[in-house]
Scaffold this active site. Structure first.
Site, PDB file in Angstrom:
ATOM      1  N   LYS A 139     -15.410  -8.668   4.338  1.00 24.02           N
ATOM      2  CA  LYS A 139     -14.295  -8.870   5.282  1.00 24.02           C
ATOM      3  C   LYS A 139     -14.705  -8.514   6.711  1.00 24.02           C
ATOM      4  O   LYS A 139     -15.534  -7.622   6.927  1.00 24.02           O
ATOM      5  CB  LYS A 139     -13.103  -7.992   4.875  1.00 24.02           C
ATOM      6  CG  LYS A 139     -12.473  -8.384   3.547  1.00 24.02           C
ATOM      7  CD  LYS A 139     -11.299  -7.483   3.228  1.00 24.02           C
ATOM      8  CE  LYS A 139     -10.639  -7.875   1.908  1.00 24.02           C
ATOM      9  NZ  LYS A 139      -9.650  -6.877   1.469  1.00 24.02           N
ATOM     10  N   ARG A 190      -2.074  -6.115  -8.367  1.00 22.91           N
ATOM     11  CA  ARG A 190      -0.934  -7.030  -8.189  1.00 22.91           C
ATOM     12  C   ARG A 190      -0.876  -8.057  -9.309  1.00 22.91           C
ATOM     13  O   ARG A 190       0.126  -8.195  -9.979  1.00 22.91           O
ATOM     14  CB  ARG A 190      -1.029  -7.733  -6.823  1.00 22.91           C
ATOM     15  CG  ARG A 190      -0.719  -6.800  -5.664  1.00 22.91           C
ATOM     16  CD  ARG A 190      -1.192  -7.348  -4.375  1.00 22.91           C
ATOM     17  NE  ARG A 190      -2.626  -7.562  -4.404  1.00 22.91           N
ATOM     18  CZ  ARG A 190      -3.364  -7.909  -3.368  1.00 22.91           C
ATOM     19  NH1 ARG A 190      -2.804  -8.098  -2.216  1.00 22.91           N
ATOM     20  NH2 ARG A 190      -4.667  -8.070  -3.484  1.00 22.91           N
ATOM     21  N   SER A 228      -2.820  -7.613   3.035  1.00 20.61           N
ATOM     22  CA  SER A 228      -3.085  -7.483   4.477  1.00 20.61           C
ATOM     23  C   SER A 228      -3.419  -8.847   5.072  1.00 20.61           C
ATOM     24  O   SER A 228      -3.065  -9.121   6.229  1.00 20.61           O
ATOM     25  CB  SER A 228      -4.254  -6.526   4.708  1.00 20.61           C
ATOM     26  OG  SER A 228      -3.935  -5.248   4.243  1.00 20.61           O
ATOM     27  N   HIS A 233       0.846  -1.207   0.000  1.00 19.72           N
ATOM     28  CA  HIS A 233       0.000   0.000   0.000  1.00 19.72           C
ATOM     29  C   HIS A 233       0.883   1.261   0.000  1.00 19.72           C
ATOM     30  O   HIS A 233       0.613   2.211  -0.726  1.00 19.72           O
ATOM     31  CB  HIS A 233      -0.880   0.062   1.260  1.00 19.72           C
ATOM     32  CG  HIS A 233      -1.933  -0.997   1.361  1.00 19.72           C
ATOM     33  ND1 HIS A 233      -2.100  -1.768   2.494  1.00 19.72           N
ATOM     34  CD2 HIS A 233      -2.891  -1.400   0.493  1.00 19.72           C
ATOM     35  CE1 HIS A 233      -3.129  -2.590   2.310  1.00 19.72           C
ATOM     36  NE2 HIS A 233      -3.607  -2.402   1.100  1.00 19.72           N
TER      37      HIS A 233
HETATM   38  O1  PNS Z   1      -8.799  -3.186   0.356  1.00 17.09           O
HETATM   39  P1  PNS Z   1     -10.089  -3.753  -0.190  1.00 17.09           P
HETATM   40  O2  PNS Z   1     -10.820  -4.562   0.861  1.00 17.09           O
HETATM   41  O3  PNS Z   1      -9.900  -4.520  -1.468  1.00 17.09           O
HETATM   42  O4  PNS Z   1     -11.002  -2.476  -0.565  1.00 17.09           O
HETATM   43  C1  PNS Z   1     -12.275  -2.644  -1.086  1.00 17.09           C
HETATM   44  C2  PNS Z   1     -13.123  -1.378  -0.845  1.00 17.09           C
HETATM   45  C3  PNS Z   1     -13.205  -1.076   0.639  1.00 17.09           C
HETATM   46  C4  PNS Z   1     -12.484  -0.211  -1.575  1.00 17.09           C
HETATM   47  C5  PNS Z   1     -14.537  -1.664  -1.433  1.00 17.09           C
HETATM   48  O5  PNS Z   1     -15.141  -2.746  -0.777  1.00 17.09           O
HETATM   49  C6  PNS Z   1     -15.446  -0.444  -1.362  1.00 17.09           C
HETATM   50  O6  PNS Z   1     -15.388   0.399  -2.239  1.00 17.09           O
HETATM   51  N1  PNS Z   1     -16.265  -0.360  -0.283  1.00 17.09           N
HETATM   52  C7  PNS Z   1     -17.209   0.740  -0.101  1.00 17.09           C
HETATM   53  C8  PNS Z   1     -18.636   0.336  -0.547  1.00 17.09           C
HETATM   54  C9  PNS Z   1     -18.720   0.388  -2.068  1.00 17.09           C
HETATM   55  O7  PNS Z   1     -18.703   1.459  -2.647  1.00 17.09           O
HETATM   56  N2  PNS Z   1     -18.761  -0.785  -2.716  1.00 17.09           N
HETATM   57  C10 PNS Z   1     -18.702  -0.886  -4.179  1.00 17.09           C
HETATM   58  C11 PNS Z   1     -20.024  -0.779  -4.832  1.00 17.09           C
HETATM   59  S1  PNS Z   1     -21.054  -2.181  -4.560  1.00 17.09           S
END
Ligand code: PNS
Length: 161
Positions: free
Chosen positions: A41, A90, A128, A17
């Site tokens: 998660k 990645r 993570s 990150h």
């Molecule tokens: O580090 P991650 O867990 O891959 O991040 C994913 C994250 C948190 C960016 C994603 O789940 C997200 O955007 N969450 C907020 C809710 C949202 O907008 N979801 C997408 C539309 S359904």
């Protein structure tokens, strides 16, 4: 002002990150790291804890700030005005999920673009969840996360993860 939002779970923030953040900070005028909810998660650290850990490790980057949101990314981005989303990629396995998210976010907010930065090769394997797994087994985490946050991860593990 060119503003990038870097969203994620950051549970915890890794050197992968950090690599994306530094590279984005050198291209954009401002980078807003947003700690968000990934409904698939169950985080080890609470959102405010993750924000605090990230703040500790971006102190030397004057154009980087850290926030949290429990809403939709597309709505959060709208509240920030003109901006783009930055995501790190990645491997191909990331691509499918990230491409879908980029399209959903564009559907919800047609002005919102997602830009992908390819992970530097030394961080291709890092996530993570790998860090949490290694921490559970008491492994040295210095190659994987900023050193300053290691005591916080160790304390969390002692308290049951
Ligand atoms: O580090 P991650 O867990 O891959 O991040 C994913 C994250 C948190 C960016 C994603 O789940 C997200 O955007 N969450 C907020 C809710 C949202 O907008 N979801 C997408 C539309 S359904």
């Amino acid at each position: 002002m060119k503003v990038a939002i870097y969203p994620g779970s950051f549970d915890p923030i890794t050197l992968g990150h950090m690599n994306i953040i530094r590279r984005a900070a050198s291209v954009f005028d401002a980078v807003v790291i947003c700690v968000m909810v990934n409904s698939s998660k169950h985080p080890m650290f609470s959102a405010p804890e993750r924000v605090e850990l990230i703040k500790k490790v971006v102190e030397d980057l004057p154009n980087v700030e850290v926030e949290q949101s429990s809403g939709l990314l597309a709505e959060y981005a709208r509240s920030k005005g003109k901006c783009v989303i930055i995501k790190g990629l990645r491997a191909m396995s990331d691509f499918e999920k990230e491409f879908q998210m980029a399209m959903i976010n564009k559907k919800l907010n047609p002005l919102l673009d997602t830009m992908f930065l390819s992970s530097d090769s030394e961080y291709m394997y890092l996530s993570s969840s790998v860090v949490r797994e290694l921490a559970r087994y008491g492994r040295d985490l210095r190659e994987f996360v900023p050193e300053i946050i290691i005591p916080y991860i160790e304390r969390k593990m002692k308290n049951g993860g």
